[in-house]
Motif scaffolding. Structure first.
Motif, PDB file in Angstrom:
ATOM      1  N   ASN A 160      25.929 -54.016  -4.889  1.00 11.64           N
ATOM      2  CA  ASN A 160      25.083 -53.226  -4.005  1.00 11.64           C
ATOM      3  C   ASN A 160      24.516 -54.112  -2.902  1.00 11.64           C
ATOM      4  N   PHE A 161      23.763 -53.522  -2.005  1.00 20.62           N
ATOM      5  CA  PHE A 161      23.222 -54.229  -0.844  1.00 20.62           C
ATOM      6  C   PHE A 161      22.336 -55.403  -1.266  1.00 20.62           C
ATOM      7  N   VAL A 162      21.511 -55.190  -2.263  1.00 19.59           N
ATOM      8  CA  VAL A 162      20.610 -56.261  -2.712  1.00 19.59           C
ATOM      9  C   VAL A 162      21.409 -57.457  -3.211  1.00 19.59           C
ATOM     10  N   LYS A 163      22.405 -57.202  -4.041  1.00 21.08           N
ATOM     11  CA  LYS A 163      23.235 -58.290  -4.565  1.00 21.08           C
ATOM     12  C   LYS A 163      23.952 -59.021  -3.419  1.00 21.08           C
ATOM     13  N   THR A 164      24.446 -58.249  -2.439  1.00 15.93           N
ATOM     14  CA  THR A 164      25.144 -58.859  -1.311  1.00 15.93           C
ATOM     15  C   THR A 164      24.202 -59.737  -0.496  1.00 15.93           C
ATOM     16  N   MET A 165      22.986 -59.257  -0.237  1.00 17.80           N
ATOM     17  CA  MET A 165      22.026 -60.042   0.535  1.00 17.80           C
ATOM     18  C   MET A 165      21.627 -61.313  -0.205  1.00 17.80           C
ATOM     19  N   LEU A 166      21.467 -61.244  -1.523  1.00 14.59           N
ATOM     20  CA  LEU A 166      21.134 -62.433  -2.292  1.00 14.59           C
ATOM     21  C   LEU A 166      22.255 -63.471  -2.204  1.00 14.59           C
ATOM     22  N   ARG A 167      23.489 -62.996  -2.268  1.00 14.36           N
ATOM     23  CA  ARG A 167      24.624 -63.930  -2.168  1.00 14.36           C
ATOM     24  C   ARG A 167      24.707 -64.557  -0.785  1.00 14.36           C
ATOM     25  N   LEU A 168      24.635 -63.718   0.252  1.00 13.01           N
ATOM     26  CA  LEU A 168      24.732 -64.237   1.615  1.00 13.01           C
ATOM     27  C   LEU A 168      23.534 -65.114   1.958  1.00 13.01           C
ATOM     28  N   ALA A 170      21.968 -67.058   0.051  1.00 11.11           N
ATOM     29  CA  ALA A 170      22.129 -68.368  -0.572  1.00 11.11           C
ATOM     30  C   ALA A 170      23.253 -69.174   0.061  1.00 11.11           C
ATOM     31  N   GLU A 171      24.194 -68.472   0.726  1.00  6.87           N
ATOM     32  CA  GLU A 171      25.379 -69.146   1.276  1.00  6.87           C
ATOM     33  C   GLU A 171      25.264 -69.482   2.756  1.00  6.87           C
ATOM     34  N   ARG A 172      24.511 -68.690   3.518  1.00 10.13           N
ATOM     35  CA  ARG A 172      24.528 -68.802   4.973  1.00 10.13           C
ATOM     36  C   ARG A 172      23.149 -69.096   5.555  1.00 10.13           C
ATOM     37  N   PRO A 173      23.124 -69.767   6.709  1.00 10.37           N
ATOM     38  CA  PRO A 173      21.834 -70.023   7.364  1.00 10.37           C
ATOM     39  C   PRO A 173      21.284 -68.789   8.069  1.00 10.37           C
ATOM     40  N   GLU A 174      22.168 -67.864   8.461  1.00  7.72           N
ATOM     41  CA  GLU A 174      21.717 -66.634   9.108  1.00  7.72           C
ATOM     42  C   GLU A 174      22.764 -65.531   8.959  1.00  7.72           C
ATOM     43  N   LYS A 225      15.307 -58.268   5.255  1.00  8.65           N
ATOM     44  CA  LYS A 225      14.203 -59.210   5.442  1.00  8.65           C
ATOM     45  C   LYS A 225      13.322 -59.275   4.191  1.00  8.65           C
ATOM     46  N   ALA A 226      13.041 -58.121   3.611  1.00  7.29           N
ATOM     47  CA  ALA A 226      12.198 -58.082   2.421  1.00  7.29           C
ATOM     48  C   ALA A 226      12.859 -58.819   1.258  1.00  7.29           C
ATOM     49  N   ILE A 227      14.165 -58.648   1.106  1.00  8.65           N
ATOM     50  CA  ILE A 227      14.890 -59.336   0.036  1.00  8.65           C
ATOM     51  C   ILE A 227      14.789 -60.845   0.205  1.00  8.65           C
ATOM     52  N   MET A 228      15.035 -61.329   1.425  1.00 11.95           N
ATOM     53  CA  MET A 228      14.966 -62.771   1.682  1.00 11.95           C
ATOM     54  C   MET A 228      13.573 -63.314   1.417  1.00 11.95           C
ATOM     55  N   GLU A 229      12.563 -62.604   1.871  1.00 12.20           N
ATOM     56  CA  GLU A 229      11.189 -63.069   1.716  1.00 12.20           C
ATOM     57  C   GLU A 229      10.766 -63.089   0.249  1.00 12.20           C
ATOM     58  N   MET A 230      11.102 -62.034  -0.485  1.00 10.81           N
ATOM     59  CA  MET A 230      10.684 -61.960  -1.886  1.00 10.81           C
ATOM     60  C   MET A 230      11.369 -63.011  -2.758  1.00 10.81           C
ATOM     61  N   LYS A 231      12.571 -63.429  -2.361  1.00 15.23           N
ATOM     62  CA  LYS A 231      13.300 -64.441  -3.136  1.00 15.23           C
ATOM     63  C   LYS A 231      13.198 -65.828  -2.517  1.00 15.23           C
ATOM     64  N   ASP A 232      12.354 -65.975  -1.482  1.00 19.05           N
ATOM     65  CA  ASP A 232      12.133 -67.268  -0.824  1.00 19.05           C
ATOM     66  C   ASP A 232      13.424 -67.895  -0.314  1.00 19.05           C
ATOM     67  N   LEU A 233      14.301 -67.063   0.226  1.00 18.01           N
ATOM     68  CA  LEU A 233      15.544 -67.545   0.829  1.00 18.01           C
ATOM     69  C   LEU A 233      15.300 -67.854   2.308  1.00 18.01           C
ATOM     70  N   VAL A 234      15.833 -68.960   2.779  1.00 20.09           N
ATOM     71  CA  VAL A 234      15.545 -69.396   4.152  1.00 20.09           C
ATOM     72  C   VAL A 234      16.526 -68.810   5.168  1.00 20.09           C
ATOM     73  N   CYS A 235      17.428 -67.984   4.718  1.00 17.97           N
ATOM     74  CA  CYS A 235      18.417 -67.366   5.609  1.00 17.97           C
ATOM     75  C   CYS A 235      17.723 -66.503   6.667  1.00 17.97           C
ATOM     76  N   GLN A 283      14.309 -59.361 -11.998  1.00 17.48           N
ATOM     77  CA  GLN A 283      15.333 -59.341 -13.047  1.00 17.48           C
ATOM     78  C   GLN A 283      16.715 -59.698 -12.522  1.00 17.48           C
ATOM     79  N   THR A 284      16.792 -60.058 -11.246  1.00 19.44           N
ATOM     80  CA  THR A 284      18.082 -60.326 -10.610  1.00 19.44           C
ATOM     81  C   THR A 284      18.159 -61.777 -10.197  1.00 19.44           C
ATOM     82  N   SER A 285      19.240 -62.440 -10.591  1.00 21.44           N
ATOM     83  CA  SER A 285      19.401 -63.849 -10.232  1.00 21.44           C
ATOM     84  C   SER A 285      19.930 -63.983  -8.816  1.00 21.44           C
TER      85      SER A 285
END
Length: 285
Positions: A160-168, A170-174, A225-235, A283-285
């Protein structure tokens, strides 16, 4: 009402129903395509003749929105014909029935929340096949039944979108995410809870349509944006118009759902989308 058949049980919603099933006193039977081919009318009838149920929750759907533009027959088989066969069986055996549909039945060309009385006008094969599934259920003569339209579903399970955003993230700067498509994310666990809560209360002389999503409004950009912020991702998330991200299927630009009816009829309390997202992300890694 004791025994419930859940079709499409390996998808996001079906998996969430499995996850919370122990909170309820129902007996559940979970099926995927391997256990029951709901696109085969004779298989459906044989299954219902061999098993006794009190209710059916159809979570099965063909949800590959872009691929549906070329796999029209397959999308129609799962999203239109299968709900028809299930509704016919539910009617014959006097079962309660809940079917899940989508905001994509609307064209997204208005800017007021869509109510159950709003006129559908799908712009994609996916949306059209889901609408045809709704219509087949409405025409079946079922009682004690509901079609629940939802939007932007995500879960701890599946893709789903959340899983995709978490993967991207972690992998990409933007990354670039569309900013001009507006709606409401829906945590599948909230939807699963709603369905199981209202199912025993269904008592109507014809199929009723209801809308359910989480509360609030956002764009896909806001969601990312909310996903990145809540998981402290710098993307970095860059907002772009849809024209810069063309897809085979046309998406609704505005698909906010009015949920007044389901809240009024069943006293449903609905969580704010950011609160539910935070719950899911814990609950999502």
């Amino acid at each position: 009402m004791n025994k419930i058949l859940v079709t499409g049980s390996n998808g996001q919603l079906g998996s969430e129903i499995k996850y919370i099933a122990s909170n309820y006193s129902f007996e559940f039977v979970f099926t995927g395509a391997a256990e029951l081919d709901i696109t085969d009318r004779s298989a459906v009838w044989s299954f219902f003749q061999s098993n006794q149920f009190d209710a059916v929750i159809n979570c099965a759907a063909y949800t590959a929105v872009d691929r549906a533009e070329t796999e029209v027959e397959r999308a129609d088989s799962v999203n239109h014909l299968a709900p028809r066969y299930l509704a016919e069986a539910a009617k014959e055996f006097n079962l309660k029935f809940v079917h899940v549909s989508t905001d994509y039945v609307f064209d997204g060309e208005t800017f007021r929340p869509y109510s159950e009385d709003s006129i559908p006008n799908p712009k994609s094969v996916y949306g059209l096949t889901k609408l045809k599934g709704e219509e087949a259920i409405l025409q079946s003569g079922l009682t004690n039944s509901a079609v629940i339209r939802t939007s932007w579903v995500y879960s701890t399970f599946g893709n789903n979108f959340v899983k995709t955003m978490l993967r991207l993230g972690a992998e990409r700067p933007e990354i670039n995410v569309v900013v001009d498509q507006v709606g409401t994310p829906t945590y599948a666990r909230d939807l699963a809870t709603c369905i199981l809560d209202i199912l025993p209360k269904l008592s109507n002389s014809k199929t009723e349509i209801y809308h359910f999503s989480n509360e609030g409004v956002c764009s896909w950009y806001d969601f990312a944006k909310a996903i990145m912020e809540m998981k402290d991702l710098v993307c970095k998330v860059n907002p772009i118009p849809s024209i810069q991200y063309p897809t085979p299927a046309k998406r609704p630009f505005y698909s906010v759902l009015d949920k007044a009816k389901i809240k009024s009829d069943f006293n449903v309390e609905i969580a704010y989308w950011r609160d539910s997202l935070a719950q899911c992300l814990r609950q999502t890694s």
